[in-house]
Design a protein around this motif. Structure first.
Motif, mmCIF file in Angstrom:
data_model
loop_
_atom_site.group_PDB
_atom_site.id
_atom_site.type_symbol
_atom_site.label_atom_id
_atom_site.label_comp_id
_atom_site.label_asym_id
_atom_site.label_seq_id
_atom_site.Cartn_x
_atom_site.Cartn_y
_atom_site.Cartn_z
ATOM 1 N N THR A 49 0.858 -1.186 0.000
ATOM 2 C CA THR A 49 0.000 0.000 0.000
ATOM 3 C C THR A 49 0.893 1.235 0.000
ATOM 4 N N SER A 50 0.594 2.190 -0.890
ATOM 5 C CA SER A 50 1.475 3.344 -1.074
ATOM 6 C C SER A 50 0.804 4.642 -0.633
ATOM 7 N N ALA A 51 1.640 5.601 -0.255
ATOM 8 C CA ALA A 51 1.190 6.934 0.118
ATOM 9 C C ALA A 51 2.033 7.962 -0.623
ATOM 10 N N ARG A 52 1.356 8.910 -1.243
ATOM 11 C CA ARG A 52 2.064 9.949 -2.008
ATOM 12 C C ARG A 52 1.616 11.320 -1.520
ATOM 13 N N ARG A 53 2.582 12.163 -1.136
ATOM 14 C CA ARG A 53 2.271 13.501 -0.620
ATOM 15 C C ARG A 53 1.801 14.400 -1.756
ATOM 16 N N ASP A 54 0.726 15.145 -1.512
ATOM 17 C CA ASP A 54 0.190 16.089 -2.484
ATOM 18 C C ASP A 54 -0.239 17.336 -1.724
ATOM 19 N N ASP A 96 -15.030 4.473 12.427
ATOM 20 C CA ASP A 96 -14.994 5.848 11.938
ATOM 21 C C ASP A 96 -13.698 6.102 11.179
ATOM 22 N N LYS A 97 -12.599 5.599 11.729
ATOM 23 C CA LYS A 97 -11.283 5.802 11.123
ATOM 24 C C LYS A 97 -10.589 4.461 10.910
ATOM 25 N N LEU A 98 -9.865 4.365 9.814
ATOM 26 C CA LEU A 98 -9.079 3.182 9.484
ATOM 27 C C LEU A 98 -7.608 3.545 9.640
ATOM 28 N N ALA A 99 -6.902 2.873 10.558
ATOM 29 C CA ALA A 99 -5.471 3.124 10.741
ATOM 30 C C ALA A 99 -4.721 2.369 9.654
ATOM 31 N N ILE A 100 -4.372 3.074 8.591
ATOM 32 C CA ILE A 100 -3.783 2.474 7.402
ATOM 33 C C ILE A 100 -2.270 2.667 7.399
ATOM 34 N N PHE A 101 -1.548 1.557 7.311
ATOM 35 C CA PHE A 101 -0.095 1.607 7.169
ATOM 36 C C PHE A 101 0.240 1.574 5.675
ATOM 37 N N ALA A 102 1.026 2.540 5.238
ATOM 38 C CA ALA A 102 1.345 2.650 3.809
ATOM 39 C C ALA A 102 2.798 3.076 3.649
ATOM 40 N N ARG A 103 3.368 2.703 2.508
ATOM 41 C CA ARG A 103 4.775 3.028 2.231
ATOM 42 C C ARG A 103 4.857 4.344 1.457
ATOM 43 N N ASP A 104 5.576 5.291 2.016
ATOM 44 C CA ASP A 104 5.764 6.594 1.387
ATOM 45 C C ASP A 104 6.610 6.415 0.116
ATOM 46 N N VAL A 105 6.074 6.807 -1.035
ATOM 47 C CA VAL A 105 6.803 6.612 -2.294
ATOM 48 C C VAL A 105 8.052 7.477 -2.351
ATOM 49 N N ALA A 106 8.105 8.540 -1.550
ATOM 50 C CA ALA A 106 9.257 9.442 -1.601
ATOM 51 C C ALA A 106 10.485 8.860 -0.930
ATOM 52 N N ASP A 107 10.306 8.200 0.211
ATOM 53 C CA ASP A 107 11.476 7.683 0.932
ATOM 54 C C ASP A 107 11.432 6.176 1.185
ATOM 55 N N GLY A 108 10.330 5.524 0.778
ATOM 56 C CA GLY A 108 10.218 4.080 0.945
ATOM 57 C C GLY A 108 9.918 3.629 2.355
ATOM 58 N N GLU A 109 9.694 4.560 3.275
ATOM 59 C CA GLU A 109 9.443 4.207 4.677
ATOM 60 C C GLU A 109 7.939 4.059 4.942
ATOM 61 N N VAL A 110 7.615 3.238 5.944
ATOM 62 C CA VAL A 110 6.219 3.001 6.301
ATOM 63 C C VAL A 110 5.718 4.123 7.194
ATOM 64 N N LYS A 111 4.518 4.616 6.877
ATOM 65 C CA LYS A 111 3.884 5.658 7.674
ATOM 66 C C LYS A 111 2.452 5.229 7.996
ATOM 67 N N LEU A 112 1.831 5.932 8.920
ATOM 68 C CA LEU A 112 0.511 5.554 9.424
ATOM 69 C C LEU A 112 -0.456 6.723 9.272
ATOM 70 N N PHE A 113 -1.628 6.413 8.724
ATOM 71 C CA PHE A 113 -2.642 7.431 8.464
ATOM 72 C C PHE A 113 -3.984 6.970 9.022
ATOM 73 N N LEU A 114 -4.754 7.891 9.578
ATOM 74 C CA LEU A 114 -6.130 7.608 9.978
ATOM 75 C C LEU A 114 -7.046 8.088 8.865
ATOM 76 N N VAL A 115 -7.541 7.138 8.089
ATOM 77 C CA VAL A 115 -8.347 7.432 6.917
ATOM 78 C C VAL A 115 -9.822 7.299 7.271
ATOM 79 N N ASP A 116 -10.626 8.263 6.859
ATOM 80 C CA ASP A 116 -12.065 8.211 7.090
ATOM 81 C C ASP A 116 -12.661 7.023 6.344
ATOM 82 N N ARG A 117 -13.445 6.224 7.057
ATOM 83 C CA ARG A 117 -14.048 5.039 6.422
ATOM 84 C C ARG A 117 -14.901 5.406 5.216
ATOM 85 N N GLU A 118 -15.528 6.579 5.221
ATOM 86 C CA GLU A 118 -16.416 6.971 4.132
ATOM 87 C C GLU A 118 -15.752 7.908 3.143
ATOM 88 N N ALA A 119 -14.427 8.017 3.184
ATOM 89 C CA ALA A 119 -13.721 8.887 2.244
ATOM 90 C C ALA A 119 -13.865 8.359 0.818
#
Length: 375
Positions: free
Chosen positions: A134-139, A159-182
């Motif tokens: 799973t990837s994450a890209r900063r915008d 309400d929130k999904l704690a999603i672990f994703a790999r930052d495409v910029a540095d390849g490191e894993v980061k954690l995001f709270l994503v809205d279930r209804e996003a």
């Protein structure tokens, strides 16, 4: 434990027997989680019970015995509660900044904010550390998340999904709270399970889902940070494995005292008593290991090896314990009405989740030999 903690556990046990236990057979038949289960548990404020200090309420020992009592009734009940009190809460308290934790933890504690921990992926379970896709890209001030998670219990009600994703910029894993209804988030319940049937496990698909930088947990910036969160979770599984064995033993003893064959209760037969004695030995050994692990953690000793050993061994003993219980009940051992069948099926899930037997064995083996056997 303090008198307040013991009182809280007694109130939990009473609530489970009175309000939750009657819901379980139908929950299993329909593979649904009745609203009445959390409806009965949330008012108990088990993450900060009255008469219990904040330090004790957060201790591994208190949370462990809370998990034990829950699992003694049903593993799905323990799992759905721990998804909030253990995994999601730890993700925020350990993964978030001090400001994020201070803001969100009171809401999590009262279920004012419900969440789930989403790490495992369809193609990456045991190898998720290196294979997380799973990837994450900063915008700008947002992140765009793409990928999928699997086996995420309670996702459809969060309400929130704690999603672990790999930052495409540095390849490191980061954690995001994503809205279930996003937009871009799709949740599909996994059907056809034979374990943890009331627990609604799901596949989460993220297709360009956007999340604000505000909802990135600031203290997760590498896999090492993720591992620090996971280290605290394997002790919960050891407590679940101990609790389910206690529940299976209780159900088996109840049955053999009333079931008659050849003119007398089967509890008086030597072979039955031998099986019950082995069940008790396993259950007591598992509880002792869980207690020792929590005592060390509360003393500040957080060890991957200790956690892996406890999870590995207690879940292995749980398999034998529930099999013996099913044997004692004979054909009736596969019927929900006698309870053992639920524990028998759920032991298989406990044996595999939060690290399979093999993976935990390799963690222990590495500590013993100094050589890693991981690929």
């Amino acid at each position: 434990m303090s008198a307040g903690a013991l009182d809280a556990l007694a109130r939990l046990d009473e609530t489970l027997r009175r309000d939750v236990r009657p819901l379980l057979n139908d929950a299993w038949e329909t593979a649904t989680m009745p609203d009445g289960i959390l409806g009965a548990l949330v008012p108990l404020d088990l993450m900060q019970p009255r008469g219990v200090s904040a330090d004790e309420a957060r201790s591994s020992m208190f949370s462990g015995f809370r998990t034990y009592v829950l699992a003694r009734t049903d593993v799905s009940v323990a799992t759905v509660y721990n998804a909030q009190s253990g995994l999601f809460r730890a993700a925020v308290r350990l993964g978030g900044s001090a400001e994020q934790a201070d803001e969100l933890d009171p809401l999590i504690r009262t279920f004012g904010l419900k969440g789930v921990f989403a790490l495992t992926e369809p193609d990456h379970g045991s190898d998720v550390a290196g294979g997380l896709a799973t990837s994450a890209r900063r915008d700008g001030d947002e992140w765009i998340i793409d990928g999928a998670k699997r086996w995420i219990g309670g996702a459809a009600a969060a309400d929130k999904l704690a999603i672990f994703a790999r930052d495409v910029a540095d390849g490191e894993v980061k954690l995001f709270l994503v809205d279930r209804e996003a937009p871009g988030v799709t949740i599909d319940i996994i059907q056809g399970k034979v374990s943890l049937r009331p627990m609604q496990n799901a596949v989460i698909t993220l297709d360009g889902a956007r999340v604000s930088e505000r909802w990135r947990m600031q203290n997760v910036n590498s896999w090492r940070d993720v591992a620090g969160i996971l280290r605290t979770m394997r002790s919960d599984v050891a407590w679940i494995a101990a609790g389910l064995q206690a529940g299976a033993l209780e159900a088996a003893v109840k049955y053999v005292r009333s079931r008659e064959q050849f003119g007398r209760p089967i509890g008086g037969f030597q072979l039955v008593q031998e099986k019950l004695a082995r069940m008790l030995g396993n259950a007591v050994s598992s509880l002792g290991m869980a207690v020792q692990l929590s005592a060390r953690q509360d003393a500040g000793e957080w060890s991957d090896t200790n956690s892996a050993l406890a999870k590995m061994q207690t879940s292995l003993m749980a398999r034998e314990t529930v099999a013996l219980g099913r044997e004692v009940l004979g054909g009736n051992g596969i019927l929900l009405e006698h309870d053992v069948a639920r524990f028998f099926a759920d032991a298989e899930a406990v044996y595999s989740y939060e690290g399979t037997h093999e993976i935990n064995s390799l963690i222990v083996g590495r500590a013993l030999t100094g050589a890693s056997a991981f690929v």
